[in-house]
Each structure stands twice: as C-alpha cells, then as structure tokens.
Design an enzyme around this catalytic site. Structure first.
Site, PDB file in Angstrom:
ATOM      1  N   GLY A 241       0.754  -1.092   0.016  1.00  0.00           N
ATOM      2  CA  GLY A 241       0.003  -0.107   0.137  1.00  0.00           C
ATOM      3  C   GLY A 241       0.959   1.244  -0.132  1.00  0.00           C
ATOM      4  O   GLY A 241       1.882   1.189  -0.592  1.00  0.00           O
ATOM      5  N   SER A 242       0.362   2.170   0.587  1.00  0.00           N
ATOM      6  CA  SER A 242       0.872   3.544   0.433  1.00  0.00           C
ATOM      7  C   SER A 242       2.295   3.771   1.328  1.00  0.00           C
ATOM      8  O   SER A 242       2.245   3.109   2.587  1.00  0.00           O
ATOM      9  CB  SER A 242       0.046   4.647   0.635  1.00  0.00           C
ATOM     10  OG  SER A 242      -0.381   4.837   1.904  1.00  0.00           O
ATOM     11  N   THR A 243       3.201   4.624   1.164  1.00  0.00           N
ATOM     12  CA  THR A 243       4.215   4.990   1.957  1.00  0.00           C
ATOM     13  C   THR A 243       3.680   5.573   3.212  1.00  0.00           C
ATOM     14  O   THR A 243       4.199   5.231   4.482  1.00  0.00           O
ATOM     15  CB  THR A 243       5.379   5.816   1.349  1.00  0.00           C
ATOM     16  OG1 THR A 243       5.972   4.875   0.357  1.00  0.00           O
ATOM     17  CG2 THR A 243       6.397   6.178   2.200  1.00  0.00           C
ATOM     18  N   VAL A 245       0.690   4.919   4.833  1.00  0.00           N
ATOM     19  CA  VAL A 245       0.163   4.048   5.622  1.00  0.00           C
ATOM     20  C   VAL A 245       1.333   3.043   6.197  1.00  0.00           C
ATOM     21  O   VAL A 245       1.343   2.696   7.422  1.00  0.00           O
ATOM     22  CB  VAL A 245      -0.914   3.161   5.119  1.00  0.00           C
ATOM     23  CG1 VAL A 245      -1.585   2.165   5.890  1.00  0.00           C
ATOM     24  CG2 VAL A 245      -2.008   4.169   4.523  1.00  0.00           C
ATOM     25  N   GLY A 246       2.395   2.671   5.416  1.00  0.00           N
ATOM     26  CA  GLY A 246       3.104   1.913   5.623  1.00  0.00           C
ATOM     27  C   GLY A 246       4.140   2.201   7.163  1.00  0.00           C
ATOM     28  O   GLY A 246       4.521   1.442   8.089  1.00  0.00           O
ATOM     29  N   GLU A 263       5.851  -3.332   0.952  1.00  0.00           N
ATOM     30  CA  GLU A 263       5.896  -3.146  -0.434  1.00  0.00           C
ATOM     31  C   GLU A 263       5.066  -1.857  -0.589  1.00  0.00           C
ATOM     32  O   GLU A 263       3.828  -1.691  -0.547  1.00  0.00           O
ATOM     33  CB  GLU A 263       5.192  -4.144  -1.191  1.00  0.00           C
ATOM     34  CG  GLU A 263       5.601  -4.336  -2.566  1.00  0.00           C
ATOM     35  CD  GLU A 263       4.668  -3.987  -3.524  1.00  0.00           C
ATOM     36  OE1 GLU A 263       4.702  -2.647  -3.765  1.00  0.00           O
ATOM     37  OE2 GLU A 263       3.884  -4.802  -3.839  1.00  0.00           O
ATOM     38  N   GLU A 395       2.818   9.567  -6.656  1.00  0.00           N
ATOM     39  CA  GLU A 395       2.245   8.767  -7.835  1.00  0.00           C
ATOM     40  C   GLU A 395       0.956   9.421  -8.383  1.00  0.00           C
ATOM     41  O   GLU A 395       0.206   9.896  -7.302  1.00  0.00           O
ATOM     42  CB  GLU A 395       2.010   7.316  -7.080  1.00  0.00           C
ATOM     43  CG  GLU A 395       3.114   6.632  -6.707  1.00  0.00           C
ATOM     44  CD  GLU A 395       2.403   5.464  -6.013  1.00  0.00           C
ATOM     45  OE1 GLU A 395       2.832   4.379  -6.634  1.00  0.00           O
ATOM     46  OE2 GLU A 395       2.143   5.512  -4.861  1.00  0.00           O
TER      47      GLU A 395
END
Ligand code: SIN
Length: 493
Positions: A241-243, A245-246, A263, A395
């Site tokens: 998912g998104s950076t 949220v990561g 990822e 993105e």
C-alpha cells in the site's frame, strides 16, 4: 458473449459476502456492514461486514490456535495443498476474473491475467516450500558442530491492496502458508470479494480450519490495522500500500518488534534513450503506464525521453493511445477501465492542473469522462513536464502520461533518482553496456529493460528507500515468513 454481472458466475458459491474466521462465514460483532460498488457503474455489488478490532482479535486467536498443529505439517503436505489451490484457481479463472472486474474495474482480459499471475505464486511457493534448506556450518571449535534450520514465524497478517486484490493475497499467503505460518488476511475495503472467493478455494484445497482467516473492513481499517500490528500473537505483517500508511504500520509493529515486509509507493521512471527502438518503447510505455488504468505501484509515473527522439516518441505514443478504447471492463475491446477509487479522478485532475500551471502542455485528454457513469478519466498525455510539478514527487495512479525531456545519460539517472522512493524503473535502449550502467546506477529494487512489466512469480518484488523493504515472490519471498534457528552441538563427549 462476455459475462457482465454476478448472476453470470458459474460457481455461485465463489460469491461470498461475510468475513471468514476459523472456517466459518461470520458477520461483524457490531452487526455493522458496508457496501461494495462497481466502479464502472457505481451500482451496488455486495454488502459485507464492517469488522473491527474485536473481530480481528478473534481471527488472530483462530490463526494462533491453528498454528500449533499447522506448523507440524511437512513441506510436502503444504506443497500439495498449494498445488491443489493453484489448480482450483485456474479451473475457476472465468468466475474469479468476473468478480475482480466487477469490484476493481480492470478489463476481463487484465483480470484473467491477474488470476493467472495469482495462481503462479501458489505453484511457485509449492516448489519453494520444499527448498527452505538450512545449512551445516564449518566450525572454528573442533569440539562443536553447528547447523541451521528454518522455522515458520507464526501468525502472519497479509494486508492486500485494491489494485491487485487476488495476486497480492496469493503472493503473501502462498509464501506464508508454504512456510508453515497461519494467516489473517485484510483485503482492501473496495475489493473484498476476490479475496473471499479465494478462501472458498483454499478450503477446498485442504487448508485446515484457522489457517486462513479474513477480516473485511472499510471505515474501521485503521482500527483493524492497529490490532494486527500490536497484537502480540501476530509475528509477521506483510503490507502492500502507500508509504504514508506503511510508516504508521511500521511504527505500530515496533512495539512488539514484528518481522515486516513493506511493499510501498513508487514513482517509477521509464527512460527512453535515443538509441531505443521507438515501437518497443511505445509498447512498453503503454503496458507500464496503462496497466490497470495506471493504478499499479510500479506504474511508469515519469516518462523521461532523450531530446533527439522526444517529438518522435511523443507522436508515436499519442497515435497508439488514441486507438485505445475506454469503457467498462466487461465490454469487448476495452483497454482502459475506470479508476477503482472514488477519489482517484479528483487526484488525477489535481496532477493535470498542477502540471498545466507549471508549463505542462496537454496533448491528449485531460478531463474526466463523467457521462460514462463511473470513475472514468480520459487517457491523458502531458508534454514539457518539469521538476516543479506534483507528479515529479508523487504517484498519479491514473492513465496520465507525463513526458520529461533529458539530454545525457547522467542527467537521466539524476532525474530518475531524485525522489524519496525507489520501487521500479524501466529503461529503453539497444545498448547492452548502457543497460548495465544505468541499472546499476538507479536507486530502485527492480529494473525492466526494453519491457513494461516487472511482474513474475520467480522474480523478487520490492523496493528501496521509502518504497519499503523485504521481497515478495522469488526465492526470497518465503524466507520472509521463516526464522533461522542455529543448533550448536558438543561432540567432545
Ligand atoms: C502492485 O502494483 O502493487 C503490484 C504490481 C505487480 O505485482 O505487478
């Protein structure tokens, strides 16, 4: 005629609308639900449970109990179940692709591609499960012998995104189950149905009660994520998912020092050198940029073109993209479906307007396709992109192609590396020395040379910098779910 609605499913039992805990289809404890919509028509597809922390804790408990027996299975037994699951996925490809197209929007052709890709991870990890060898270590002390072996880490949480809801689940769960871990899956709220259908097939393949559990959620996603990351019974979290949220999940996992695979977001450059074959570069660009309507984490976000061929490439690309049909994923001949997420069209328009403000020239598209009824956007090409634009840093996740110009190889590498993330990159060149030089210089986890697709079950997938860490697929994928144990033996007496 192509199927168009859930009533066209051959196997009706693949359409499931409940959560799945300890081999039972369950509602949320709170009784709350949310709706899943078709992004091409905005019509209602299903109502599924809005599960929260309490439901998640039950799912984790079920996986934890199941692990006590599942970890004792042999690699051969697990490989057989994975192979059977792979066969079942391929046997049901039409139904799985239809569910996927309806909830995600991608075309049926792409959906079948994703189902095949998803199955390939099951077959791959069936093989890898039996090759998780340890080693005998040469010793310094003659009175000792040292060996290592690998053991499953325990309960693994698999958090999958909405852009590849089937393939990302099998890439994670195939590895986890092959390694001997039990799992809790958290599909994205937009696309839970593809994931739920997988549980039906996995159960049929023989995975025991509690080995797979699924928590569906939309509005309570942060609560569910937090429970998975802070629950001490969970030993591994794999997130795509998104950076943004990561980073939150990684922080939450720190409290119990969990093993992580992240990822995260990308901002992949696709670099077209002036020695490239234009046709090959155009084909690769269309695939890298427009697959899943531009909604892949490795999508070519910035197209860097060497000045000598800039106009020729822009013209050839525009000609090809103009020929591509936009429409519902279930319609024949459609190449670009709707965007999946309701906010996606607005986000793309923000990028387009920002590019225009900073000197970008829109040469194709540039507007939503509101009359089509769903989340549609005209395929868009923008020339004269530059470093001030939002797209340079973020993105787009939409069928918007931004063309940047560069003069030298060094400049292209600098432009490509000038961002915080580093997932994928594509380079178009007929020079083998250049392909080596540039691949080595790019700060990314994956490089495609003269092609537009980085996805293959046997190739490790993942990034560097803020695109995350750990690898999925490849030989590395299964190791992420295992711990190495060393055994030191006294052989003197
Ligand atoms: C992704 O976009 O997250 C994965 C794409 C792929 O595996 O091809």
């Amino acid at each position: 005629m192509s199927p168009t609605s859930l009533s066209d499913l051959k196997r009706k039992d693949l359409f499931q609308t409940k959560g799945y805990i300890n081999a039972e289809w369950v509602s949320a404890k709170s009784g709350k639900t949310f709706d899943v919509l078709d992004p091409a028509t905005l019509k209602h597809l299903a109502t599924v449970p809005e599960m929260g922390a309490a439901d998640t804790a039950l799912a984790v408990e079920a996986a934890h109990e199941a692990f006590k027996e599942y970890k004792k299975t042999t690699a051969r037994q697990r490989a057989r179940m994975l192979r059977k699951w792979n066969d079942l996925v391929l046997e049901n490809i039409d139904d799985l692709a239809l569910i996927l197209t309806l909830e995600n929007g991608k075309t049926l052709t792409e959906a079948k591609g994703e189902v095949t890709y998803a199955a390939s991870f099951l077959e791959w990890f069936a093989g890898e499960a039996e090759r998780t060898h340890g080693e005998v270590v040469p010793v310094a002390n003659p009175n000792q012998r040292i060996l290592t072996f690998k053991q499953p880490v325990g309960v693994a949480a698999c958090l999958a995104p909405w852009n590849f809801p089937i393939a990302m689940i099998t890439r994670k769960a195939g590895a986890a189950l092959g390694a001997g871990c039990t799992t809790v899956w958290k599909p994205a709220g937009e696309t839970p149905l593809s994931c739920l259908a997988q549980a039906v097939l996995a159960e049929e393949a023989g995975f025991p009660k509690g080995a797979i559990n699924i928590v569906t959620t939309l509005d309570l996603v942060s609560e569910v994520g937090k429970e998975l990351c802070t629950n001490k019974l969970v030993k591994k979290v794999s997130f795509t998912g998104s950076t943004r949220v990561g980073k939150i999940l990684a922080e939450q996992c720190a409290g119990s020092v969990k093993k992580l695979t992240m990822e995260l977001g990308g901002n992949s450059p696709l670099i077209v050198f002036d020695d490239a074959k234009i046709d090959t570069a155009v084909e690769a660009c269309i695939l890298a940029k427009l697959r899943n309507s531009g909604q892949t984490c490795v999508t070519a976000n910035r197209i860097l073109v060497q000045s000598k061929i800039y106009e020729e490439f822009a013209d050839a690309l525009t000609k090809k993209i103009k020929e591509l049909k936009v429409g519902k994923g279930t319609e024949e001949g459609v190449f670009i479906g709707p965007l999946t997420h309701e906010r996606a069209v607005d986000k793309a328009m923000t990028h387009i307007n920002d590019a225009k403000k900073h000197g970008g020239q829109v040469i194709l598209g540039g507007a939503p396709l509101e009359k089509m009824g769903g989340y549609f956007l005209q395929p868009t090409i923008i020339k004269n992109m530059n470093s001030q634009m939002l797209t340079t840093r973020e993105e787009i996740f939409a069928p918007v192609v931004g063309l940047y110009k560069f003069e030298t190889e060094e400049e292209a590498i600098d432009m490509a590396n000038d961002c915080d993330v580093g997932l994928g990159a594509f380079i178009m060149t007929e020079s083998i020395p250049r392909s080596w030089r540039v691949t080595e210089a790019l700060e990314v986890g994956m490089v495609g040379v003269n092609l537009g697709l980085l996805s293959a079950c046997e190739s490790p997938f993942g990034g560097v910098k803020e695109s995350g860490y750990g690898r999925e697929g490849g030989r590395q994928g299964i190791q992420e779910y295992m711990a190495v144990k060393s055994m030191l033996i006294n052989v003197a007496n």
